[in-house]
Design a protein around this motif. Structure first.
Motif, PDB file in Angstrom:
ATOM      1  N   VAL A 129      38.999  68.713  35.670  1.00  0.00           N
ATOM      2  CA  VAL A 129      39.765  67.944  36.651  1.00  0.00           C
ATOM      3  C   VAL A 129      38.772  67.243  37.582  1.00  0.00           C
TER       4      VAL A 129
ATOM      5  N   GLU B  27      40.916  69.334  28.039  1.00  0.00           N
ATOM      6  CA  GLU B  27      41.649  68.166  28.527  1.00  0.00           C
ATOM      7  C   GLU B  27      40.891  67.552  29.704  1.00  0.00           C
TER       8      GLU B  27
ATOM      9  N   HIS C 106      41.344  65.387  33.142  1.00  0.00           N
ATOM     10  CA  HIS C 106      42.333  64.982  34.144  1.00  0.00           C
ATOM     11  C   HIS C 106      41.635  64.281  35.306  1.00  0.00           C
TER      12      HIS C 106
ATOM     13  N   HIS D  40      42.393  63.222  39.223  1.00  0.00           N
ATOM     14  CA  HIS D  40      43.265  63.406  40.390  1.00  0.00           C
ATOM     15  C   HIS D  40      42.965  62.293  41.374  1.00  0.00           C
TER      16      HIS D  40
ATOM     17  N   PHE E 253      44.416  62.199  31.405  1.00  0.00           N
ATOM     18  CA  PHE E 253      45.665  62.372  32.139  1.00  0.00           C
ATOM     19  C   PHE E 253      45.419  62.107  33.621  1.00  0.00           C
TER      20      PHE E 253
ATOM     21  N   LEU F 111      48.874  67.380  36.695  1.00  0.00           N
ATOM     22  CA  LEU F 111      48.194  68.671  36.739  1.00  0.00           C
ATOM     23  C   LEU F 111      49.085  69.851  36.360  1.00  0.00           C
TER      24      LEU F 111
END
Length: 444
Positions: free
Chosen positions: A5, A51, A53, A55, A74, A78
């Protein structure tokens, strides 16, 4: 590790106007975006199957999802990582090749810091669950949020050699060295497929330092100087004469170089049209600097059009330090070689001059001489016509111009983009009010 992330913190505002339209991790220096450097480091360290991600602010998410479609990334989703081990990475982290070599040594339960700020925190399922709610708000992480993220780890470890970017000019400072350092990674397993036509010259003797992507063409009399670094030219890019390109330099896909001096440290994105003189500058995709004029130590966003003879200064007459006003910090010393920072969708008319260290806000139109920062959505003409003339660009005009500009590249504006423009117009209203931008018709 099951997920990476890449998070945004409150210092995204230091990078305005570039970050009005993107998170910091989508800025570039060297060949790759900041987020791509993170992912590459994890993969090269043997971390597979995770994955990715990003933010960021909620208002950016719909457009960003569209832009990153097909890249397996992505954005603000989350809920997908609940119950997983997560490597949280600060979006301002500059992953250099040297730092990437340490990725395989990352340990679960450790918060890695630079000067007390988190650069990466690797948490197991239980600890990660305690910090996810703060990120799921879709707002940049503040001081308390960052402290909670570090507190969720069982150990802190300072990484003094890490670079946590704080200001936009640092992207330019590291750009040339990173083009050279990342050239082997960008060309790994590839052979040049483009055409170096007879009469084109590789100066410096080492043809291995030039990469020509599939469909790329370098015309006769063009000089590619690799004396001080490599040159990467992407797929379907055309370099017309008379052009001299000095390495280290990166040119993306589908771009036309239409003549001039592309000097060391030039970093030009996809589908650009560039001529004149460019030095130590970063240009995002779909931007035009077709005509003569100088661009130096500058950072230019997407869909920018610089009119003929537009020129910026990157050195004060005094050879002294350039001080740039950063919101919440005041005037910050940016060094002696500093150009300008131009946000997305900016248009300049012919002969525009931009003073050292100035920031040109998104969707602004600039005429004459920019001796001050230009607010977003502003028709700036303080040196043309009536003194003090700076007029708000109508929202309806901004939307219509955006559609026209994209149509010239046979692209249709998406509903998400148009909604983002409406949102940005409101978010930047205070910026215009503070600068005394008036409403009405410009005097030019």
């Amino acid at each position: 590790m099951e997920a990476v992330v890449i998070f945004e913190d409150a210092k995204w505002g230091n990078f305005k106007p570039l970050t009005w339209t993107r998170p910091v991790c989508l800025l570039r220096t060297g060949i790759f975006h900041l987020w791509e450097k993170v992912v590459q480091a994890c993969k090269r360290a043997g971390m597979e199957g995770f994955e990715v991600h990003i933010h960021t602010r909620n208002y950016l998410a719909p457009t960003l999802r569209h832009c990153l479609k097909g890249k397996g990334v992505f954005v603000n989703e989350l809920e997908r990582v609940e119950g997983k081990s997560i490597l949280f990475v600060n979006g301002r982290l500059l992953v250099t090749p040297e730092l990437a070599q340490q990725a395989s040594a990352i340990e679960k339960g450790v918060a890695y810091t630079k000067d007390g700020e988190p650069i990466a925190v690797y948490l197991g399922e239980t600890a990660a669950a305690t910090v996810l709610p703060a990120l799921q708000r879709g707002e940049p992480l503040t001081g308390n949020d960052l402290q909670s993220l570090m507190d969720a780890a069982t150990m802190k470890r300072e990484v003094p050699e890490a670079i946590l970017l704080r200001y936009p000019w640092q992207l330019i400072d590291h750009n040339a060295e990173l083009i050279s350092a990342e050239f082997p990674l960008a060309t790994e397993g590839k052979e040049s497929e483009g055409k170096l036509e007879q009469g084109a010259v590789i100066y410096g003797g080492d043809s291995s330092k030039v990469y020509l992507g599939k469909g790329a063409i370098v015309h006769p009399t063009v000089v590619l100087d690799v004396t001080h670094g490599p040159i990467f030219i992407g797929d379907n890019t055309i370099v017309y004469p008379p052009t001299r390109i000095e390495g280290p330099a990166y040119i993306g896909k589908g771009t036309w170089i239409v003549g001039g001096k592309i000097r060391e440290g030039s970093n030009i994105g996809d589908v650009c049209r560039v001529g004149g003189e460019v030095e130590e500058s970063i240009i995002h995709g779909y931007s035009n600097k077709y005509h003569d004029g100088f661009l130096g130590h500058a950072y230019v966003g997407e869909w920018v059009n610089l009119g003929a003879l537009t020129t910026n200064s990157d050195l004060k007459d005094t050879y002294g330090s350039v001080r740039i006003n950063i919101e919440g910090e005041g005037k910050v010393d940016a060094g002696t070689k500093v150009g300008c920072f131009i946000g997305d969708q900016v248009k300049t008319s012919i002969g525009v001059l931009i003073y050292t260290g100035k920031r040109i806000g998104i969707f602004s139109h600039v005429h004459g001489v920019a001796t001050d920062d230009v607010p977003s959505f502003t028709i700036w003409a303080k040196s043309v016509g009536a003194p003090g003339d700076a007029v708000e660009l109508l929202l309806e005009s901004a939307l219509e111009i955006h559609k026209r500009v994209l149509a010239r590249r046979k692209i249709e504006a998406t509903p998400e983009e148009l909604e983002l423009i409406r949102t940005l117009f409101e978010l930047t209203r205070e910026e215009r009010e503070k600068a005394g931008v008036r409403q009405g018709r410009p005097s030019i």
